[in-house]
Design a protein around this motif. Structure first.
Motif, PDB file in Angstrom:
ATOM      1  N   ARG A  79       0.837  -1.207   0.000  1.00  0.00           N
ATOM      2  CA  ARG A  79       0.000   0.000   0.000  1.00  0.00           C
ATOM      3  C   ARG A  79       0.869   1.254   0.000  1.00  0.00           C
ATOM      4  O   ARG A  79       0.600   2.213  -0.729  1.00  0.00           O
ATOM      5  N   LEU A  80       1.934   1.250   0.783  1.00  0.00           N
ATOM      6  CA  LEU A  80       2.822   2.416   0.850  1.00  0.00           C
ATOM      7  C   LEU A  80       3.547   2.657  -0.464  1.00  0.00           C
ATOM      8  O   LEU A  80       3.800   3.801  -0.847  1.00  0.00           O
ATOM      9  N   ILE A  81       3.895   1.589  -1.162  1.00  0.00           N
ATOM     10  CA  ILE A  81       4.615   1.724  -2.428  1.00  0.00           C
ATOM     11  C   ILE A  81       3.762   2.458  -3.461  1.00  0.00           C
ATOM     12  O   ILE A  81       4.293   3.107  -4.362  1.00  0.00           O
ATOM     13  N   THR A  82       2.458   2.388  -3.330  1.00  0.00           N
ATOM     14  CA  THR A  82       1.581   3.030  -4.313  1.00  0.00           C
ATOM     15  C   THR A  82       1.332   4.507  -4.030  1.00  0.00           C
ATOM     16  O   THR A  82       0.686   5.167  -4.838  1.00  0.00           O
ATOM     17  N   THR A  83       1.829   5.035  -2.920  1.00  0.00           N
ATOM     18  CA  THR A  83       1.644   6.462  -2.648  1.00  0.00           C
ATOM     19  C   THR A  83       2.610   7.263  -3.509  1.00  0.00           C
ATOM     20  O   THR A  83       3.664   6.779  -3.922  1.00  0.00           O
ATOM     21  N   ILE A  84       2.267   8.494  -3.780  1.00  0.00           N
ATOM     22  CA  ILE A  84       3.044   9.337  -4.701  1.00  0.00           C
ATOM     23  C   ILE A  84       4.501   9.483  -4.253  1.00  0.00           C
ATOM     24  O   ILE A  84       5.422   9.222  -5.037  1.00  0.00           O
ATOM     25  N   LEU A  85       4.729   9.896  -3.027  1.00  0.00           N
ATOM     26  CA  LEU A  85       6.099  10.112  -2.551  1.00  0.00           C
ATOM     27  C   LEU A  85       6.896   8.813  -2.573  1.00  0.00           C
ATOM     28  O   LEU A  85       8.038   8.779  -3.035  1.00  0.00           O
ATOM     29  N   THR A  86       6.289   7.756  -2.093  1.00  0.00           N
ATOM     30  CA  THR A  86       7.007   6.490  -2.005  1.00  0.00           C
ATOM     31  C   THR A  86       7.274   5.897  -3.380  1.00  0.00           C
ATOM     32  O   THR A  86       8.233   5.146  -3.563  1.00  0.00           O
ATOM     33  N   MET A  87       6.450   6.220  -4.365  1.00  0.00           N
ATOM     34  CA  MET A  87       6.664   5.698  -5.715  1.00  0.00           C
ATOM     35  C   MET A  87       8.033   6.110  -6.251  1.00  0.00           C
ATOM     36  O   MET A  87       8.642   5.394  -7.037  1.00  0.00           O
ATOM     37  N   PHE A  88       8.531   7.248  -5.804  1.00  0.00           N
ATOM     38  CA  PHE A  88       9.835   7.726  -6.266  1.00  0.00           C
ATOM     39  C   PHE A  88      10.974   7.246  -5.378  1.00  0.00           C
ATOM     40  O   PHE A  88      12.082   7.016  -5.850  1.00  0.00           O
ATOM     41  N   VAL A  89      10.708   7.101  -4.093  1.00  0.00           N
ATOM     42  CA  VAL A  89      11.751   6.724  -3.139  1.00  0.00           C
ATOM     43  C   VAL A  89      11.964   5.205  -3.105  1.00  0.00           C
ATOM     44  O   VAL A  89      13.092   4.736  -3.017  1.00  0.00           O
ATOM     45  N   ALA A  90      10.884   4.444  -3.181  1.00  0.00           N
ATOM     46  CA  ALA A  90      10.975   2.987  -3.044  1.00  0.00           C
ATOM     47  C   ALA A  90      11.905   2.350  -4.073  1.00  0.00           C
ATOM     48  O   ALA A  90      12.754   1.528  -3.701  1.00  0.00           O
ATOM     49  N   PRO A  91      11.807   2.695  -5.341  1.00  0.00           N
ATOM     50  CA  PRO A  91      12.720   2.064  -6.311  1.00  0.00           C
ATOM     51  C   PRO A  91      14.194   2.372  -6.033  1.00  0.00           C
ATOM     52  O   PRO A  91      15.056   1.515  -6.214  1.00  0.00           O
ATOM     53  N   MET A  92      14.481   3.596  -5.570  1.00  0.00           N
ATOM     54  CA  MET A  92      15.877   3.945  -5.260  1.00  0.00           C
ATOM     55  C   MET A  92      16.381   3.162  -4.058  1.00  0.00           C
ATOM     56  O   MET A  92      17.565   2.867  -3.960  1.00  0.00           O
ATOM     57  N   ALA A  93      15.458   2.806  -3.145  1.00  0.00           N
ATOM     58  CA  ALA A  93      15.843   2.043  -1.957  1.00  0.00           C
ATOM     59  C   ALA A  93      15.777   0.541  -2.205  1.00  0.00           C
ATOM     60  O   ALA A  93      16.083  -0.251  -1.318  1.00  0.00           O
ATOM     61  N   GLY A  94      15.361   0.147  -3.401  1.00  0.00           N
ATOM     62  CA  GLY A  94      15.281  -1.276  -3.717  1.00  0.00           C
ATOM     63  C   GLY A  94      14.069  -1.968  -3.133  1.00  0.00           C
ATOM     64  O   GLY A  94      14.059  -3.183  -2.981  1.00  0.00           O
ATOM     65  N   VAL A  95      13.058  -1.187  -2.785  1.00  0.00           N
ATOM     66  CA  VAL A  95      11.839  -1.757  -2.208  1.00  0.00           C
ATOM     67  C   VAL A  95      10.829  -1.987  -3.320  1.00  0.00           C
ATOM     68  O   VAL A  95      10.569  -1.101  -4.122  1.00  0.00           O
ATOM     69  N   SER A  96      10.300  -3.191  -3.367  1.00  0.00           N
ATOM     70  CA  SER A  96       9.294  -3.506  -4.377  1.00  0.00           C
ATOM     71  C   SER A  96       8.136  -4.253  -3.721  1.00  0.00           C
ATOM     72  O   SER A  96       8.240  -4.687  -2.577  1.00  0.00           O
ATOM     73  N   GLN A  97       7.062  -4.399  -4.467  1.00  0.00           N
ATOM     74  CA  GLN A  97       5.908  -5.105  -3.919  1.00  0.00           C
ATOM     75  C   GLN A  97       6.283  -6.542  -3.628  1.00  0.00           C
ATOM     76  O   GLN A  97       7.120  -7.138  -4.304  1.00  0.00           O
ATOM     77  N   ARG A  98       5.644  -7.110  -2.606  1.00  0.00           N
ATOM     78  CA  ARG A  98       5.919  -8.473  -2.159  1.00  0.00           C
ATOM     79  C   ARG A  98       4.699  -9.352  -2.392  1.00  0.00           C
ATOM     80  O   ARG A  98       3.586  -8.882  -2.490  1.00  0.00           O
ATOM     81  N   GLU A  99       4.946 -10.644  -2.433  1.00  0.00           N
ATOM     82  CA  GLU A  99       3.884 -11.629  -2.576  1.00  0.00           C
ATOM     83  C   GLU A  99       3.370 -12.014  -1.189  1.00  0.00           C
ATOM     84  O   GLU A  99       4.129 -12.088  -0.222  1.00  0.00           O
ATOM     85  N   PHE A 100       2.073 -12.285  -1.125  1.00  0.00           N
ATOM     86  CA  PHE A 100       1.486 -12.772   0.132  1.00  0.00           C
ATOM     87  C   PHE A 100       1.861 -14.233   0.332  1.00  0.00           C
ATOM     88  O   PHE A 100       2.061 -14.981  -0.616  1.00  0.00           O
ATOM     89  N   CYS A 101       1.956 -14.617   1.585  1.00  0.00           N
ATOM     90  CA  CYS A 101       2.225 -16.007   1.933  1.00  0.00           C
ATOM     91  C   CYS A 101       0.909 -16.772   1.854  1.00  0.00           C
ATOM     92  O   CYS A 101      -0.083 -16.370   2.462  1.00  0.00           O
ATOM     93  N   GLN A 102       0.903 -17.856   1.110  1.00  0.00           N
ATOM     94  CA  GLN A 102      -0.300 -18.669   0.976  1.00  0.00           C
ATOM     95  C   GLN A 102       0.013 -20.100   1.404  1.00  0.00           C
ATOM     96  O   GLN A 102       1.116 -20.586   1.219  1.00  0.00           O
ATOM     97  N   VAL A 103      -1.002 -20.744   1.939  1.00  0.00           N
ATOM     98  CA  VAL A 103      -0.851 -22.123   2.374  1.00  0.00           C
ATOM     99  C   VAL A 103      -0.910 -23.019   1.132  1.00  0.00           C
ATOM    100  O   VAL A 103      -1.830 -22.900   0.335  1.00  0.00           O
ATOM    101  N   PRO A 104       0.085 -23.884   0.961  1.00  0.00           N
ATOM    102  CA  PRO A 104       0.041 -24.800  -0.185  1.00  0.00           C
ATOM    103  C   PRO A 104      -1.182 -25.712  -0.102  1.00  0.00           C
ATOM    104  O   PRO A 104      -1.575 -26.123   0.982  1.00  0.00           O
TER     105      PRO A 104
END
Length: 70
Positions: A44-69
């Motif tokens: 959710r934070l990655i989709t905010t305007i400010l974070t959209m520019f900062v996250a890629p420079m910090a190497g932060v990307s969206q993550r996958e949810f943990c699901q039960v096999p």
């Protein structure tokens, strides 16, 4: 040790094993929920305007949810 005593001990051991497995499953479910809550927050934070520019420079990307096999 009589047959009845061995059977009772086996039953108690099996019940203890079942309880330990149930406790472990509960702990795993709790940890999975905590992880998924953190992932939802990061995603959710990655989709905010400010974070959209900062996250890629910090190497932060969206993550996958943990699901039960299944």
């Amino acid at each position: 040790m009589g047959r009845a005593t061995r059977s009772l001990n086996s039953s108690n051991n099996f019940l203890n094993l079942q309880q330990n497995l149930a406790d472990t499953e509960d702990k795993l479910a709790y940890a999975r929920q905590c992880y998924n809550d953190a992932v939802a927050t990061v995603n959710r934070l990655i989709t905010t305007i400010l974070t959209m520019f900062v996250a890629p420079m910090a190497g932060v990307s969206q993550r996958e949810f943990c699901q039960v096999p299944k």
